[in-house]
Scaffold this motif. Structure first.
Motif, PDB file in Angstrom:
ATOM      1  N   VAL A   3       0.858  -1.183   0.000  1.00 15.81           N
ATOM      2  CA  VAL A   3       0.000   0.000   0.000  1.00 15.81           C
ATOM      3  C   VAL A   3       0.894   1.233   0.000  1.00 15.81           C
ATOM      4  N   VAL A   5       0.834   5.548  -0.280  1.00 14.89           N
ATOM      5  CA  VAL A   5       0.130   6.831  -0.258  1.00 14.89           C
ATOM      6  C   VAL A   5       0.888   7.810  -1.136  1.00 14.89           C
ATOM      7  N   GLU A  25       0.812   4.100   8.233  1.00 17.76           N
ATOM      8  CA  GLU A  25       0.424   2.694   8.115  1.00 17.76           C
ATOM      9  C   GLU A  25       0.703   2.146   6.720  1.00 17.76           C
ATOM     10  N   ALA A  26       0.948   3.038   5.747  1.00 21.10           N
ATOM     11  CA  ALA A  26       1.295   2.612   4.398  1.00 21.10           C
ATOM     12  C   ALA A  26       2.719   2.078   4.362  1.00 21.10           C
ATOM     13  N   ASP A  27       3.030   1.304   3.334  1.00 16.22           N
ATOM     14  CA  ASP A  27       4.393   0.798   3.164  1.00 16.22           C
ATOM     15  C   ASP A  27       5.339   1.888   2.678  1.00 16.22           C
ATOM     16  N   TRP A  92      -6.754   2.415   9.406  1.00 22.14           N
ATOM     17  CA  TRP A  92      -7.312   2.488   8.058  1.00 22.14           C
ATOM     18  C   TRP A  92      -6.732   1.445   7.106  1.00 22.14           C
ATOM     19  N   ARG A  93      -5.442   1.166   7.256  1.00 18.70           N
ATOM     20  CA  ARG A  93      -4.806   0.262   6.302  1.00 18.70           C
ATOM     21  C   ARG A  93      -5.376  -1.164   6.430  1.00 18.70           C
ATOM     22  N   LYS A  94      -5.541  -1.631   7.662  1.00 14.50           N
ATOM     23  CA  LYS A  94      -6.073  -2.976   7.880  1.00 14.50           C
ATOM     24  C   LYS A  94      -7.491  -3.086   7.317  1.00 14.50           C
ATOM     25  N   GLU A  97      -7.384  -3.180   3.470  1.00 14.04           N
ATOM     26  CA  GLU A  97      -6.965  -4.494   2.970  1.00 14.04           C
ATOM     27  C   GLU A  97      -8.069  -5.529   3.129  1.00 14.04           C
ATOM     28  N   ALA A 130      -8.772   5.507  -3.422  1.00 13.36           N
ATOM     29  CA  ALA A 130      -7.880   4.360  -3.300  1.00 13.36           C
ATOM     30  C   ALA A 130      -8.114   3.492  -4.538  1.00 13.36           C
TER      31      ALA A 130
END
Length: 388
Positions: A3, A5, A25-27, A92-94, A97, A130
Motif C-alpha cells: 500500500v 500513499v 500505516e502505508a508501506d 485504516w490500512r487494515k 486491505e 484508493a
C-alpha cells in the motif's frame, strides 16, 4: 499487499508531521512538491517521505496528481491519494486491505470534508481515491476525478467500511485559481455535466448571479445530467441566485422544482423554509421544515450540507411557532436546536427567553442541554426578535 500513499503539496509545512503520522500505516509515502517556498519538502524528507520537487506550468490539478502517481512504485497493489490537510483515523490500512478483493479496481470510504467550529462533523460523504496501481489517470484541470484509461476491465468498486478520512483545510488559501480552471475545464470538455455544474456553483460563490443561472440552466439541459441529487443542487443554486436578484417568486418556483427532483434530500426543503422565513411566511416554514425533518437517512454523496442536518430546521421551526403564538412548541424546537449545537450562544439565549415566555423549565423540554445553564456569560436573545 503493498500500500502506497501519494500526494501533492505546496507550502504546507505545518501539516507535515500530522499527515505523515496519519499515513504511516502505508508501506511507502511519495509526494510531489510543486514549488514550496517554505520547508515543506525538507520536513517531509526528514520523516522518510520520498519527495520530488517539480513545477507544473501551466498549473493543472490533474497533471500534478498524475505526476505524483508516476512516483508510486510499479509493484504497488493499492494506491491511496490524499492531501496534506487530510488525516486518516488509525487502523485504516487494515480495514482497506480487508475490503480489497483481487478483482477490485477502487475502494470507497467515508470522508468528513468539514467540521463545525465546535468540532462536530459538517459535510460528510464518501470518496473513491484508493485504487489499483495501473490503468487509472486523473482528468480535469480542477475538481479532478480518477478515470479508468486501461484496456482491460477497471475492476469493481469495494466499500472499505470503517475507514475514515478527515479534512482540516487551510482557510487562508485562496480559491482564486478555481474559476479560470473550471472555465478551462468546461471549454475542454463541454459535454461533461459535472464540470458544468461546478462552474455554475463557482459563479454563485462569486456572486455572479446571472452567470450562475445561465450556466446551471445549461447543466440541466445536458443529456448526461441525469443524477437527481446534482440536478436538485443546480436548481437550488439557481433559486438562490434569483433570491439575490430580488426575484423571490422565481426563487420559490426553482426551490419547488428541486424538491420534486429529489424529494429524499433535506436541502431543498430547508432552503425553501429559510426563504419563507425571510418573508415571515410562518406556516410555510413549519410545513417545509417538517418535510425536511421527516428525512432521517443522511446521504453518502457530497450533495449534503451541514446546515440541513444541524440546528437550522429546528431553529426555523422555533421561530415560526413563536411568531404564530405557540411559545411552548417554540421552546421544544429551540431545545432540539440547542441540543445539536450546544455551544451556540444565540440558541442558548433563545431557549432562555422562551422559557420565560412559555413559563416552562428547561428540564421539562429536554435534560440533554441542562448543562448550558452553567454558562452565565452566554448572550441572550430578547423576544420577539428571535433571529438568525
Amino acid at each position: 499487499m503493498k500500500v502506497v500513499v501519494y500526494g501533492i503539496c505546496k507550502n504546507e509545512a505545518r501539516f507535515v508531521e500530522r499527515w505523515v503520522k496519519s499515513m504511516s500505516e502505508a508501506d511507502e509515502i511519495v509526494v510531489l512538491d510543486t514549488g514550496s517556498e517554505d520547508d515543506t519538502a525538507e520536513r517531509l524528507k526528514d520523516h522518510g517521505v520520498h519527495v520530488v520537487t517539480e513545477a507544473i506550468v501551466p498549473w493543472r490539478f490533474d497533471k500534478a496528481r498524475n505526476r505524483s502517481l508516476e512516483l508510486v512504485p510499479k509493484d504497488a497493489d493499492i494506491c491511496v491519494c490524499t492531501d496534506l490537510d487530510e488525516v486518516f483515523e488509525p487502523g485504516w490500512r487494515k480495514l482497506l486491505e480487508e475490503a480489497w478483493r483481487p478483482e477490485a479496481g477502487q475502494a470507497r470510504y467515508r470522508y468528513t470534508w468539514s467540521f463545525t467550529k465546535e468540532g462536530r462533523e459538517g459535510v460528510v460523504f464518501w470518496i473513491e481515491k484508493a485504487h489499483r496501481r495501473h490503468g487509472y489517470q486523473w482528468v480535469h484541470p480542477v475538481h479532478e476525478v480518477l478515470t479508468w484509461t486501461g484496456e482491460e476491465s477497471p475492476g469493481v468498486m469495494v466499500t472499505a467500511r470503517g475507514v475514515q478520512l478527515n479534512h482540516f483545510p487551510d482557510d487562508t488559501k485562496s480559491r482564486g485559481q478555481y474559476l479560470p480552471l473550471l472555465e478551462m475545464s468546461v471549454k475542454e470538455d463541454p459535454e461533461d455535466d459535472r464540470n458544468m455544474h461546478y462552474l455554475g456553483r463557482e459563479y454563485m460563490y462569486r456572486g455572479r448571479w446571472d452567470d450562475c443561472i445561465r450556466t446551471l440552466q445549461n447543466h440541466l439541459a445536458m443529456p448526461r445530467a441525469q443524477w437527481a441529487d446534482e440536478r436538485a443542487a443546480s436548481m437550488r443554486y439557481i433559486a438562490k441566485s434569483y433570491l439575490m436578484k430580488g426575484e423571490r417568486q422565481k426563487a420559490r418556483d426553482w426551490y419547488l422544482k428541486a424538491i420534486v427532483q429529489a424529494p429524499y434530500l433535506r436541502e431543498p426543503y430547508t432552503d425553501l423554509a429559510y426563504a419563507l422565513y425571510e418573508e415571515e411566511n410562518w406556516e410555510g416554514v413549519l410545513y417545509f421544515t417538517k418535510c425536511a425533518l421527516a428525512i432521517t437517512d443522511r446521504p453518502t454523496t457530497y450533495i449534503c450540507e451541514a446546515a440541513s442536518w444541524g440546528s437550522l430546521p429546528h431553529d426555523l421551526r422555533a421561530m415560526a411557532f413563536f411568531h404564530t403564538g405557540r411559545p411552548g412548541k417554540a421552546l421544544e424546537e429551540a431545545v432540539k436546536a440547542l441540543a445539536l449545537e450546544p455551544e451556540d450562544k444565540r440558541l442558548l439565549g433563545n431557549v432562555r427567553a422562551l422559557e420565560k415566555k412559555a413559563g416552562a423549565c428547561l428540564w421539562k423540554a429536554g435534560a440533554s442541554v441542562e448543562h448550558t445553564r452553567e454558562n452565565e456569560n452566554a448572550d441572550t436573545a430578547a423576544l420577539p426578535d428571535i433571529t438568525r
